[in-house]
Design a protein around this motif. Structure first.
Motif, mmCIF file in Angstrom:
data_model
loop_
_atom_site.group_PDB
_atom_site.id
_atom_site.type_symbol
_atom_site.label_atom_id
_atom_site.label_comp_id
_atom_site.label_asym_id
_atom_site.label_seq_id
_atom_site.Cartn_x
_atom_site.Cartn_y
_atom_site.Cartn_z
ATOM 1 N N UNK A 220 0.808 -1.221 0.000
ATOM 2 C CA UNK A 220 0.000 0.000 0.000
ATOM 3 C C UNK A 220 0.839 1.268 0.000
ATOM 4 N N UNK A 221 2.024 1.236 0.650
ATOM 5 C CA UNK A 221 2.828 2.455 0.724
ATOM 6 C C UNK A 221 3.510 2.800 -0.602
ATOM 7 N N UNK A 222 3.490 1.880 -1.571
ATOM 8 C CA UNK A 222 4.082 2.142 -2.881
ATOM 9 C C UNK A 222 3.037 2.327 -3.976
ATOM 10 N N UNK A 223 1.885 1.694 -3.810
ATOM 11 C CA UNK A 223 0.860 1.753 -4.847
ATOM 12 C C UNK A 223 0.139 3.099 -4.842
ATOM 13 N N UNK A 224 -0.125 3.610 -6.053
ATOM 14 C CA UNK A 224 -0.834 4.876 -6.218
ATOM 15 C C UNK A 224 -1.957 4.681 -7.229
ATOM 16 N N UNK A 225 -2.633 5.774 -7.589
ATOM 17 C CA UNK A 225 -3.663 5.702 -8.624
ATOM 18 C C UNK A 225 -3.039 5.603 -10.011
ATOM 19 N N UNK A 243 9.691 0.932 -12.278
ATOM 20 C CA UNK A 243 9.349 1.862 -13.349
ATOM 21 C C UNK A 243 8.028 2.541 -13.035
ATOM 22 N N UNK A 244 7.994 3.858 -13.220
ATOM 23 C CA UNK A 244 6.746 4.621 -13.088
ATOM 24 C C UNK A 244 6.705 5.640 -14.217
ATOM 25 N N UNK A 245 5.517 5.880 -14.747
ATOM 26 C CA UNK A 245 5.364 6.732 -15.927
ATOM 27 C C UNK A 245 4.494 7.949 -15.623
ATOM 28 N N UNK A 246 4.853 9.052 -16.264
ATOM 29 C CA UNK A 246 4.024 10.252 -16.216
ATOM 30 C C UNK A 246 3.937 10.927 -14.866
ATOM 31 N N UNK A 247 4.949 10.731 -14.006
ATOM 32 C CA UNK A 247 4.914 11.378 -12.693
ATOM 33 C C UNK A 247 5.445 12.816 -12.778
ATOM 34 N N UNK A 248 5.035 13.623 -11.828
ATOM 35 C CA UNK A 248 5.398 15.039 -11.845
ATOM 36 C C UNK A 248 6.901 15.251 -11.787
ATOM 37 N N UNK A 249 7.605 14.374 -11.053
ATOM 38 C CA UNK A 249 9.054 14.532 -10.938
ATOM 39 C C UNK A 249 9.801 13.718 -11.994
ATOM 40 N N UNK A 250 9.072 13.192 -12.989
ATOM 41 C CA UNK A 250 9.691 12.398 -14.030
ATOM 42 C C UNK A 250 10.481 13.239 -15.014
ATOM 43 N N UNK A 251 11.503 12.619 -15.600
ATOM 44 C CA UNK A 251 12.341 13.303 -16.583
ATOM 45 C C UNK A 251 11.958 12.929 -18.010
ATOM 46 N N UNK A 252 11.344 11.761 -18.182
ATOM 47 C CA UNK A 252 10.918 11.288 -19.491
ATOM 48 C C UNK A 252 9.537 10.688 -19.398
ATOM 49 N N UNK A 253 9.156 9.918 -20.439
ATOM 50 C CA UNK A 253 7.821 9.315 -20.413
ATOM 51 C C UNK A 253 7.689 8.322 -19.268
ATOM 52 N N UNK A 254 8.748 7.553 -19.023
ATOM 53 C CA UNK A 254 8.811 6.636 -17.877
ATOM 54 C C UNK A 254 10.204 6.717 -17.269
ATOM 55 N N UNK A 255 10.265 6.655 -15.945
ATOM 56 C CA UNK A 255 11.534 6.784 -15.223
ATOM 57 C C UNK A 255 11.717 5.632 -14.247
ATOM 58 N N UNK A 256 12.956 5.489 -13.771
ATOM 59 C CA UNK A 256 13.272 4.520 -12.731
ATOM 60 C C UNK A 256 13.272 5.205 -11.366
ATOM 61 N N UNK A 257 12.623 4.541 -10.402
ATOM 62 C CA UNK A 257 12.514 5.039 -9.031
ATOM 63 C C UNK A 257 13.033 3.961 -8.081
ATOM 64 N N UNK A 258 13.294 4.350 -6.822
ATOM 65 C CA UNK A 258 13.722 3.361 -5.841
ATOM 66 C C UNK A 258 13.050 3.617 -4.503
ATOM 67 N N UNK A 259 12.932 2.530 -3.743
ATOM 68 C CA UNK A 259 12.381 2.579 -2.395
ATOM 69 C C UNK A 259 13.147 1.577 -1.546
ATOM 70 N N UNK A 260 13.387 1.908 -0.280
ATOM 71 C CA UNK A 260 14.113 1.009 0.618
ATOM 72 C C UNK A 260 13.159 0.399 1.635
ATOM 73 N N UNK A 261 13.467 -0.817 2.031
ATOM 74 C CA UNK A 261 12.617 -1.548 2.975
ATOM 75 C C UNK A 261 13.222 -1.495 4.365
#
Length: 643
Positions: A220-225, A243-261
């Protein structure tokens, strides 16, 4: 009165009959042409109105009037192809070719029909003829080029037997929705995958407990609309790159993101930044077990084809420049790279290399700084459909991948996650992991320390990393290698461990390393009574001659002495009880002196060093087993008290 010779009279009658017949045929031909033209208009109107059966009847009537009517044969070939009657369609098309049809598109259709009928020899022939033609349709030429190449490949695989070993994962993971992109840490204790429900892609996680996959639950803490997916998990399970696409902080059509556990939760995702992401599409990462190399797919300019595989190294100053893996990439798409924990075998999806159809799975092995020619994973996993990203367990024997298939209703698509046994010739080098825990020997508190691993087999640095705040670090290590592990922190004595996986009978299992580092200070260096074993000092059998692979550990000892000027050591040699007591005493003394001599040659003052042989007199394990005797054959050092 003119009289005709009887023979001449017969000739005139014959000529009359010929001209009469020709006249009648001409009249009949005009009538037939008008009928055919009318039927062609009827067929054209019927097709526009999507009344295919009516159009078919019209073309059949045309053939009754002219059984060599190429256009009617071609149109009937197309109608039957659309209907799915491939055999009848093939008959019409081939008859049109026999009669000299010049439309090269017929060869394309015959190639497609032969492909679907699995007549790969004919498919290759027909696609080749199409490509010789004048068609400039890039889409058709692209498909024809791929299928002609794949047909040739499939002919070479005609004796290969598809395996039925792939089995779907249980309903705790697979549902009527789409599940794909499995990712598992080296420990194998959980799986993160993507589930798509009504077009929405989200992350789900399933725990592996007591040999079974538990009920998957959303993260739930990673999933969005928006959509999240196309991800990988680090070897220790603490990092998720996705991979996430079309986000406000994105640089292209789809970008790579990271999260730590941390614990059971995940941190807020962050963009990997412009050193990794471009203004184009970037996605589908694969994180190497060394924690420093990221593989991903990108459509950025300057590549070989559509989507290419790149690698990028993480340095002390951030990410280096991405490198296009040109040996693997084609003018089509290469995606979803997965690098096995052996750090040598890369698996990926491709539509550009010869395959069984759709996107197939391939693998390549790293040789030095280059990659071998990609090899198709074969009919054990690849089908005429699309196979998705693959993940292979650390032992190299089991693969997890997504397969697209027709749903039970025969109409809809379904995508589920499968597992299957990897064929021996397509397996990576089997690997395992060392779970390092570093504690203060006095307070028992966790320590952030440096873990330096050296490949003794190839005399190369393997990895250098820091433990986390809990003093933990997971390191993946491959079979067939001998590893020296050195754990150090300023102000502490170092810790030494050896992990030898070279033997052919080596059993791979996790290696826990609990390192208790003892504090040291300049003032109290001579008050420590503990003996420190150097587990990566090696000699010729029955000799005091140092082996080259000892130099990694010896140089670490030099570093310690240089960093602690007041430190004085006694170098100790020990043996097992094989042989005579006198021989073992001499051997242990000689080996201790060899280490002493190395240190002196390295610039350490002889005044700070002594050496002593203890022979077999001070065992630390039983000499009744080979394992025990191996532990007793050791080199160590003890802090010298001031005299």
């Amino acid at each position: 009165m003119i009289r005709f010779h009887p023979a001449a009279s017969n000739i005139l009658i014959a000529i009359f009959l010929v001209f009469s017949t020709a006249l009648l045929q001409a009249q009949a031909s005009k009538k037939v042409i008008r009928q055919i033209e009318k039927l062609e208009e009827e067929a054209k109107t019927a097709i526009a109105e999507k009344k295919i059966e009516k159009a078919e009847d019209a073309y059949l009537e045309i053939l009754q009037l002219d059984n060599q009517h190429v256009d009617a044969l071609t149109k009937l070939g197309a109608i039957n192809f659309q209907r799915g009657d491939l055999g009848q369609s093939k008959t019409y098309y081939e008859e049109a070719i026999t009669l000299g049809a010049s439309n090269t598109g017929i060869y394309y259709q015959l190639g497609e029909i032969s492909w679907q009928l699995k007549d790969y020899g004919k498919a290759s022939e027909y696609f080749t003829e199409f490509l010789k033609g004048s068609s400039r349709n890039p889409g058709m030429r692209g498909v024809a080029t791929k299928k002609q190449r794949d047909a040739t490949f499939l002919l070479s695989q005609k004796n290969a037997t598809p395996s039925s070993g792939a089995t779907p994962l249980p309903p705790t993971i697979n549902t009527p929705s789409f599940e794909y992109l499995p990712a598992i840490p080296a420990t194998g204790d959980f799986m993160v995958f993507t589930r798509r429900v009504q077009g929405q892609e989200d992350f789900y996680i399933s725990e592996f407990v007591n040999g079974d996959w538990g009920q998957a639950r959303p993260i739930s803490e990673l999933n969005t609309h928006e959509n999240e997916g196309a991800h990988c998990v680090s070897a220790d399970g603490s990092l998720l790159v996705f991979t996430a696409c079309g986000r406000k902080d994105g640089l292209g059509s789809c970008d790579l993101y990271f999260s730590t556990r941390k614990g059971s939760g995940w941190s807020k995702p962050r963009n990997l930044g412009s050193q990794v992401n471009s203004k184009a599409w970037d996605g589908q990462p694969g994180f190497a077990s060394d924690g420093r190399t990221l593989y991903f797919s990108s459509s950025r300019p300057g590549g070989v084809g559509g989507r290419d595989i790149y690698s990028i190294r993480r340095t002390a100053n951030g990410w280096a420049s991405p490198v296009n893996l040109q040996e693997l990439n084609t003018k089509d798409d290469e995606e979803s790279p997965f690098i096995h924990p052996d750090n040598q075998t890369l698996y990926f999806m491709s539509t550009g290399h010869p395959g069984f159809g759709g996107s197939d799975l391939f693998f390549s092995r790293k040789r030095g700084s280059t990659w071998t020619e990609p090899i198709n994973m074969g009919p054990e996993i690849n089908t005429e459909g699309n196979e998705g990203a693959i993940h292979i367990d650390i032992g190299g024997s089991t693969g997890y991948f997504a397969r697209e298939k027709t749903a039970d209703n025969g109409k809809d698509r379904d995508i589920d996650i499968y597992q299957y046994p990897i064929p021996l010739d397509k397996r990576p080098t089997a690997a395992t992991y060392a779970q390092v825990t570093v504690l203060d020997a006095v307070s028992n508190k966790e320590i952030i320390a440096t873990v330096d691993v050296f490949d003794l087999t190839d005399s190369l640095p393997f990895t250098r990393a820091m433990t986390n705040e809990e003093g933990k670090l997971l390191i993946c290590i491959a079979k067939g290698k001998d590893y020296a592990v050195n754990i150090e922190k300023q102000g502490y004595f170092p810790f030494s461990e050896n992990i030898n996986l070279e033997g052919p009978g080596t059993i791979l299992k996790p290696h826990p390393i609990d390192a208790y580092l003892r504090p040291i200070s300049e003032e109290k260096a001579d008050s420590v009574e503990e003996v420190f074993v150097l587990r990566n000092i090696f000699f010729e059998t029955g000799s005091a001659q140092l082996l080259d692979k000892s130099f990694f550990e010896l140089n670490k000892l030099v570093d310690l002495l240089e960093a602690t000027p007041n430190l004085k050591l006694e170098i100790q040699g020990h043996t097992d009880n094989i042989g005579t007591t006198e021989a073992n005493q001499d051997l242990s003394l000689g080996r201790a002196k060899s280490v002493y001599d190395f240190l002196v040659r390295s610039g350490i003052s002889a005044d700070r060093l002594t050496y002593k042989g203890y022979g077999e007199s001070d065992p630390i394990a039983s000499n009744d087993t080979e394992t025990g005797r191996q532990q007793n054959r050791r080199t160590a050092f003890k802090i010298r008290s001031e005299e």
